[in-house]
Design a protein around this motif. Structure first.
Motif: not given
Length: 154
Positions: A34-35, A28-30, A22-25
């Motif tokens: 804090c991610a 927005k997450m990156r 999820a982090y790499l895909s």
């Protein structure tokens, strides 16, 4: 008792691999500060999961085949993988706590702070903390002798 590490290792690897995917895909997450620390924590937990599978395989081999044909190298480095992951997880958890304290104590300054740099430095420190276990585990160990059992004390 030997098989309890198997589900721990499998769920640890699977669950944390999903977090890393999820982090790499998702960009927005990156973008969330804090991610980066959460992803670093997942790396340490994946390493711990692999270590748990190594330990369970060794214990099952002993239990099923009554075979204890391990060298000191196997004894130390089979267990050190778990310790590396645990040390990394502890260091990153501490970094997450510091990061959240900074975010709560001064919420207006937090968005402009260099949080990615803090996450990167924390990840490097966690790797060094984990690798220190390898160095401390092999100091003074005679690898030429066959151990009677896997332990670190005399």
């Amino acid at each position: 008792m030997q098989s309890t590490y198997i589900p721990i290792g499998i769920f640890g690897i699977f669950g944390n691999a999903l977090v890393l995917i999820a982090y790499l895909s998702y960009k927005k997450m990156r973008a969330i500060d804090c991610a980066h620390l959460i992803a670093a924590l997942s790396v340490g937990n994946v390493i711990s999961g692999f270590g748990a599978l190594l330990i369970s395989a060794s214990r099952l081999q002993i239990a099923i085949f009554n075979d204890f044909n391990f060298s000191r190298f196997n004894c130390i480095f089979g267990a050190v993988v778990v310790f590396i992951g645990l040390e990394m997880s502890q260091a990153i958890t501490m970094a997450i706590a510091i990061d959240r304290l900074k975010a709560v104590s001064d919420p207006f300054a937090y968005p402009v702070a260099k949080n990615r740099l803090f996450a990167g430095i924390s990840f490097v420190v966690s790797i060094l903390a984990g690798l220190s276990n390898i160095i401390l585990s092999v100091v003074g160990v005679d690898f030429s002798t066959q151990p009677s059992r896997c332990n670190w004390c005399k």
